[in-house]
Write an enzyme that holds these catalytic residues in place. Structure first.
Site, PDB file in Angstrom:
ATOM      1  N   ASP B 105       0.672  -1.222   0.160  1.00 50.65           N
ATOM      2  CA  ASP B 105      -0.134   0.059  -0.044  1.00 50.65           C
ATOM      3  C   ASP B 105       0.907   1.504   0.045  1.00 50.65           C
ATOM      4  O   ASP B 105       0.216   2.424   0.243  1.00 50.65           O
ATOM      5  CB  ASP B 105      -1.114   0.074   1.212  1.00 50.65           C
ATOM      6  CG  ASP B 105      -0.287  -0.011   2.534  1.00 50.65           C
ATOM      7  OD1 ASP B 105       0.912  -0.392   2.519  1.00 50.65           O
ATOM      8  OD2 ASP B 105      -0.870   0.692   3.390  1.00 50.65           O
ATOM      9  N   GLU B 106       2.080   1.238  -0.175  1.00 51.56           N
ATOM     10  CA  GLU B 106       2.956   2.353  -0.332  1.00 51.56           C
ATOM     11  C   GLU B 106       3.807   2.077  -1.513  1.00 51.56           C
ATOM     12  O   GLU B 106       4.235   1.334  -2.011  1.00 51.56           O
ATOM     13  CB  GLU B 106       3.978   2.324   0.921  1.00 51.56           C
ATOM     14  CG  GLU B 106       3.431   2.750   2.059  1.00 51.56           C
ATOM     15  CD  GLU B 106       4.216   2.415   3.266  1.00 51.56           C
ATOM     16  OE1 GLU B 106       4.579   3.574   3.922  1.00 51.56           O
ATOM     17  OE2 GLU B 106       4.915   1.362   3.366  1.00 51.56           O
TER      18      GLU B 106
END
Lengths: 111, 409
Positions: B105-106
């Site tokens: 998610d980054e």
């Protein structure tokens, strides 16, 4: 001031990455690099035909740019055989010989 | 303002993905959690509403349910989250060709050169946020900075709390914003490191930044130097999409469904892990020379566990050989305490085209055997061929085949 040049080590070392994610990302990247053959104009095909015939008869070398397995490839050599019935050609350079289908070619450079 | 690097972080990623697909849950407290019966019952992600009840990531599910009885608990769907993460990468690639996923998610993006197409860094950040929201119904927080380390800290410490989810951290505001923060907030400083630093009188990031470099280098070598650079906001790492082409090491880890107490049970788990590690090494035609064994004891026990490594006599990706070494290494350091989780990692890798021959065994035959097993698995499924020991109660291979990252696909 002294700074360390460690390329991407700081982030490679701390990265939390699932192997499945990594694999799927690589597949995506590969897919993004896939090439499809541009649609050739009729006179372009005619020109290719003429250049190949000439290279075959004059035994002069050519550079062929073509697409194989969705990747751009290039090969330099002499046309050994031009089979218009099955639409392929055999091109040789020393020991190496390649069979290239005519509909895979997108550029021919006579030398 | 030189805000060329962004770190884009997705708010409560797993929970938000589920909420975007279940619109009826929009205003309900939602958490994603594994199966408590199989010891996966911790909160993997909690939506902002659930967080308002004091539910944090990684707390046990029963505790979360106690804090919020009407909590909606969903099972993780890892493949779905991976798909969304890849879509996110594709969205970011519209803004720049330098996108580097850092975790599920980054992702980092370098927007230098894109300004003439999309506007100022702040405008680009807004556009990225809007596009993600429009296409994936997810909320992105963006940390901006002149390099990756400042972008990361801008995101973690400020963008997440800022009302519009965007924050710039650079040389202009590093002393007012970053330096007053406690030392454990510095990227790369873990629990143990923060204790070491506090012992020599360094309590804030600013104090670390102003510490004499030779002192830090004397204590912690290259790591000390890196920390000093981080505290001062220096980082020369590039944003690269090539970082996945080389393997540093190949490792697998599993949390056991119950505490394994006997050597027989542990051996079953070790063999399965070795098989997985070797299988992946073979897929990339790599062989390793260093094996690392990781063991964590049951939480009630005091010692915690160990992390040890051992060198092999030659490069290998054969399950039986790696297993022999893993076993040797494990039982040398295991103190007999119940084992909660176990991991194996093969590193010091090189291509397996050249192999060390052995006068006393047929290495080539064993190599072919490994590849033959892989082909069978690839064609007929991961569980089509298993070690017989995997059929014992301690065996996890069958259930692991249905999972990604320890959670169901």
């Amino acid at each position: 001031m002294s700074l360390l040049h460690r390329k991407n080590r700081l982030w490679e070392g701390s990265r939390m990455f699932l192997p499945e994610h990594r694999e799927q990302l690589q597949t995506l990247r590969k897919k993004q690099q896939e090439k499809t053959l541009p649609e050739l104009a009729e006179d372009q095909i005619e020109e290719f035909n003429w250049l190949l015939q000439e290279a075959l008869h004059l035994e002069s070398p050519i550079i062929l740019d073509y697409i194989k397995e969705k990747q751009c490839q290039s090969f330099c050599g002499f046309v050994e055989e031009l089979n218009t019935y099955e639409s392929y050609l055999l091109i040789v350079n020393g020991q190496e010989k390649r069979k290239i289908f005519l509909d895979e070619i997108y550029r021919i450079i006579p030398l | 303002m030189n805000a060329r690097i962004f770190l884009i972080d997705m708010q409560s990623f797993y929970a938000s993905v589920e909420k975007s697909l279940h619109r009826e849950l929009q205003h309900q407290p939602v958490v994603i959690s594994g199966d408590p019966k199989r010891r996966n019952g911790i909160i993997l992600a909690a939506c902002p509403i659930a967080k308002s009840y004091g539910i944090q990531n990684a707390i046990p599910l029963w505790e979360a349910q106690k804090r919020c009885p009407q909590l909606i608990v969903l099972k993780p769907r890892m493949q779905l989250y991976l798909d969304v993460s890849l879509r996110l990468t594709q969205i970011l690639e519209r803004f720049s060709d330098r996108v580097e996923p850092y975790s599920i998610d980054e992702q980092f993006i370098d927007i230098q050169g894109s300004e003439s197409l999309f506007g100022s860094p702040y405008q680009i950040a807004r556009k990225i946020q809007t596009t993600i929201n429009k296409e994936l119904h997810l909320y992105a927080r963006i940390g901006m900075g002149p390099n990756k380390v400042l972008a990361k800290m801008a995101c973690d410490h400020f963008a997440k709390k800022s009302p519009n989810g965007i924050f710039y951290l650079g040389p202009e505001n590093i002393h007012t914003h970053l330096w007053p923060l406690p030392i454990q907030k510095c990227f790369g400083v873990g629990q143990r490191m923060s204790k070491h630093l506090q012992r020599i009188g360094i309590h804030t990031i600013g104090e670390l930044a102003h510490s004499p470099l030779p002192l830090l280098k004397k204590y912690w070598g290259v790591n000390g130097h890196v920390l000093w650079m981080t505290a001062n906001g220096f980082d020369l790492s590039p944003v690269t999409n090539q970082s996945f082409s080389t393997h540093q090491g190949i490792g697998h880890q599993m949390t056991l469904p119950y505490d394994y107490r006997t050597p027989e049970e542990i051996e079953v788990a070790l063999l399965e892990l070795c098989e997985e590690v070797c299988q992946r090494s073979r897929r990339y035609h790599l062989a390793g020379k260093t094996i690392t064994v990781h063991c964590r004891n049951s939480l009630k026990q005091a010692t915690g566990g160990f992390l040890r490594q051992m060198s092999l006599d030659s490069f290998s990706n054969q399950t039986s050989k790696i297993f022999t070494y893993a076993k040797k290494c494990f039982f040398r350091f295991w103190n007999g305490e119940p084992v909660r989780s176990i991991g194996i990692r093969l590193s010091n890798l090189k291509p397996d085209h050249h192999i060390q021959l052995n006068l006393f065994e047929d290495v080539e035959k064993k190599r072919k055997l490994g590849y033959a097993m892989d082909q069978i698995k690839q064609r007929f499924g991961f569980t089509s061929i298993l070690w017989a020991s995997s059929l014992l109660p301690a065996g996890q291979a069958k259930i692991r085949a249905q999972k990604i990252g320890g959670h169901f696909k």
